[in-house]
Write an enzyme that holds these catalytic residues in place. Structure first.
Site, PDB file in Angstrom:
ATOM      1  N   LYS A 133      34.931  34.778   9.418  1.00  0.00           N
ATOM      2  CA  LYS A 133      35.466  35.247  10.691  1.00  0.00           C
ATOM      3  C   LYS A 133      36.731  34.462  11.029  1.00  0.00           C
ATOM      4  CE  LYS A 133      31.011  36.538  12.754  1.00  0.00           C
ATOM      5  NZ  LYS A 133      31.282  37.981  12.867  1.00  0.00           N
ATOM      6  N   ARG A 183      22.131  43.015   8.867  1.00  0.00           N
ATOM      7  CA  ARG A 183      21.373  44.137   8.318  1.00  0.00           C
ATOM      8  C   ARG A 183      20.603  43.713   7.075  1.00  0.00           C
ATOM      9  NH1 ARG A 183      26.813  47.514   7.960  1.00  0.00           N
ATOM     10  NH2 ARG A 183      27.120  46.137   9.754  1.00  0.00           N
TER      11      ARG A 183
HETATM   12  N1  BES Z   1      27.048  38.837  14.400  1.00  0.00           N
HETATM   13  C1  BES Z   1      28.062  39.793  14.135  1.00  0.00           C
HETATM   14  C2  BES Z   1      28.228  40.825  15.251  1.00  0.00           C
HETATM   15  C3  BES Z   1      28.710  40.321  16.569  1.00  0.00           C
HETATM   16  C4  BES Z   1      30.028  40.447  16.921  1.00  0.00           C
HETATM   17  C5  BES Z   1      27.837  39.783  17.486  1.00  0.00           C
HETATM   18  C6  BES Z   1      30.468  40.023  18.154  1.00  0.00           C
HETATM   19  C7  BES Z   1      28.260  39.337  18.715  1.00  0.00           C
HETATM   20  C8  BES Z   1      29.580  39.464  19.049  1.00  0.00           C
HETATM   21  C9  BES Z   1      27.739  40.539  12.856  1.00  0.00           C
HETATM   22  O1  BES Z   1      27.038  39.831  11.914  1.00  0.00           O
HETATM   23  C10 BES Z   1      29.031  40.926  12.246  1.00  0.00           C
HETATM   24  O2  BES Z   1      29.754  40.061  11.853  1.00  0.00           O
HETATM   25  N2  BES Z   1      29.305  42.212  12.180  1.00  0.00           N
HETATM   26  C11 BES Z   1      30.495  42.695  11.605  1.00  0.00           C
HETATM   27  C12 BES Z   1      30.112  43.845  10.725  1.00  0.00           C
HETATM   28  C13 BES Z   1      31.192  44.322   9.817  1.00  0.00           C
HETATM   29  C14 BES Z   1      31.513  43.240   8.815  1.00  0.00           C
HETATM   30  C15 BES Z   1      30.746  45.567   9.119  1.00  0.00           C
HETATM   31  C16 BES Z   1      31.397  43.152  12.718  1.00  0.00           C
HETATM   32  O3  BES Z   1      30.914  43.619  13.738  1.00  0.00           O
HETATM   33  O4  BES Z   1      32.613  43.017  12.572  1.00  0.00           O
HETATM   34 MN    MN Z   2      28.304  38.727  10.626  1.00  0.00          MN
END
Ligand code: BES
Ligand code: MN
Ligand code: ZN
Length: 480
Positions: free
Chosen positions: A259, A333
């Site tokens: 991230k 997931r």
């Molecule tokens: N934990 C995150 C989602 C999230 C984002 C939670 C903002 C709380 C606040 C999740 O694991 C994630 O990183 N999701 C990605 C998915 C993508 C890589 C398909 C996302 O939402 O960008």
């Molecule tokens: Mn994630």
């Protein structure tokens, strides 16, 4: 903390909370506290009957010291939802002003007010724990007299719903160096023992034995072993249970699909789904509904090291399906995949997964609505009606084959974990759906609703404990 009594306008109350509507006729006993001038106080604007406005005024006569007026507007504004928020305001006043002896004239509100008040009081007076070296002074809890017909069950339920929410809030707020998979499991054990629940904590070796290659892949970069936490609440003999499955990612760096630095901050809250499950069990332990419920939590952090899983890796889940990893940040997931497969060994009549799964749900629905996917309309309607009562909003997203087909598209494996950006909230849910099979299923993506940027009448900013009350209500009112 609560006593149940009957209202007596000539009684001696320190602070008396009274609901007052714009068109209400004023009870003469009440009017006497102000020398017959309540109507004129309203006309002069010294007391407001406007919806949700709270006025505090010393009495002119009698034994009671002061009245906390709650404006009810036109009496049809008196919905459960409004009443909960107004009681939240009153609760905050009780706390801020340090009132030690408060009486609530329940009959000036509406039926069911006791349960709503006790729920709102727990939620609204809650403060997140901190780690400051000089802790805040704790104040002693006030004594609250509920004036009217109140059953023990109302009291228990209201408090239990609020307490469940607060358990989820506290866990979600805890930093990931303190709340690890290990300490999350310890907390679950403590909760289970306190309520007499059966529980199981599966260690890494057992997970390896079961072939939980998806959850284990996420844990690969970590120095802290994963845990699969299982709680069992028995309230209905040998009936099939409802399984509630939570994402317990104690910290999500994104892994090698790392991230950006601003996106990492706050990822201690990525176990919000797990927190909802534990909060729910806190509630169930007190309300004891006639249902069987299994809670399953996949707990790990998502870290980087020489051992971490990588994009392009192909992994095998517990149910034998192979997964091409396209994005290590789509880790939730993967954790849910094996947790759901494990939950299925209990042959549940329904599976509900709860997860801070995607940023996509924030884009689609904002911060006040939980996104859902389902394979069963009846189950969704049960969720919807519970959510209307708790005022935790939900919205169903489409679970069409076009999404499922994209999750199944891979040249090297059965599934891929990240089909792309457009519609990715749905891909997240659809991926989990691949592990659910025919069992009636609800997917709740709480990434947008598990935390708030500002305080509300019912609590501080930060973690919300969302879906604890809705799931508790859904289970309490389940049609068998
Ligand atoms: N934990 C995150 C989602 C999230 C984002 C939670 C903002 C709380 C606040 C999740 O694991 C994630 O990183 N999701 C990605 C998915 C993508 C890589 C398909 C996302 O939402 O960008
Ligand atoms: Mn994630
Ligand atoms: Zn995550």
């Amino acid at each position: 903390m609560y006593q149940i009594e009957q209202l007596d306008w000539t009684g001696s109350y320190d602070t008396l909370v009274v609901g007052i509507g714009a068109a209400d006729s004023i009870d003469s006993g009440f009017d006497a506290l102000y020398g017959g001038r309540v109507k004129s106080l309203i006309q002069s604007g010294d007391v407001s009957t406007k919806t949700g406005e709270v006025t505090v005024l010393p009495t002119f006569e009698g034994e009671t010291k002061r009245v906390c007026f709650v404006g009810l507007g036109q009496r049809n504004d008196l919905t459960t939802e409004n009443m909960r928020n107004w009681f939240g305001k009153v609760a905050k006043q009780i706390k801020q002003r340090g009132w030690k002896d408060v009486a609530i004239a329940l009959d000036t509100f509406t039926e069911g007010a006791a349960r709503v008040f006790t729920e709102a009081y727990e939620m609204a007076t809650y403060e997140h724990p901190t780690y400051k070296s000089t802790p805040k002074e704790t104040t002693e809890a006030p004594s609250i007299r509920l004036l009217g017909e109140v059953t023990e069950a109302d009291l228990t339920a209201g408090m239990a719903y609020g307490k469940g929410v607060n358990v989820a809030r506290t866990l979600t707020m805890m930093p990931a160096n303190i709340l690890t998979a290990e300490t999350l499991a310890d907390y679950a054990v403590e909760l289970a023992e306190r309520h007499g629940f059966e529980y199981r904590i599966l260690e890494k070796e057992e997970m390896e034995g079961l072939g939980m290659g998806a959850l284990l892949a996420v844990n690969q970069g970590s120095t802290i072993p994963p845990k699969l936490i299982v709680l069992e609440y028995h309230g209905a003999g040998d009936e099939a249970p409802v399984a509630v499955v939570g994402k317990g990612v104690t910290f999500d760096t994104g892994g090698y699909s790392i991230k950006p630095k601003d996106g990492i901050v706050g990822m201690k809250g990525d176990m919000g789904g797990a927190a909802t499950v534990l909060g729910l069990f806190e509630t169930l332990g007190a309300t004891k509904p006639a249902q069987n419920v299994i809670g399953v939590i996949g707990a790990t952090d998502n870290m980087i090291s020489g051992d971490a899983f990588k994009p392009d890796d192909v992994i095998t889940a517990m149910n034998g399906k192979t997964i091409e990893v396209l994005n290590t940040d789509a880790e939730g997931r993967l954790v849910l995949a094996d947790a759901v497969t494990f939950a299925k060994t209990y042959e549940p009549k329904a599976i509900i997964d709860v997860a801070t799964l995607t940023g996509g749900v924030l884009v689609a629905l904002g911060t006040d609505v939980t996104g859902c996917l389902t394979n069963d309309e009846t189950l969704y309607h049960a969720l919807e009606s519970a959510s209307r009562e708790t005022n935790e909003l939900v919205w169903q997203m489409p679970y069409f084959d076009v999404f499922i087909n994209k999750v199944r598209k891979s040249e090297v494996a059965d599934l891929n974990n990240s089909p792309g950006r457009f519609g990715h909230m749905i891909f997240g849910g659809a991926f989990v759906g691949e592990f659910v099979g025919d069992t009636p299923w609800l997917h709740l993506d709480i990434a947008g609703t598990s935390e708030r940027a500002a305080a509300s009448d019912l609590g501080p900013k930060g973690p919300t404990g969302v879906m604890v009350r809705t799931l508790a209500r859904m289970i309490e009112t389940w049609e068998r």
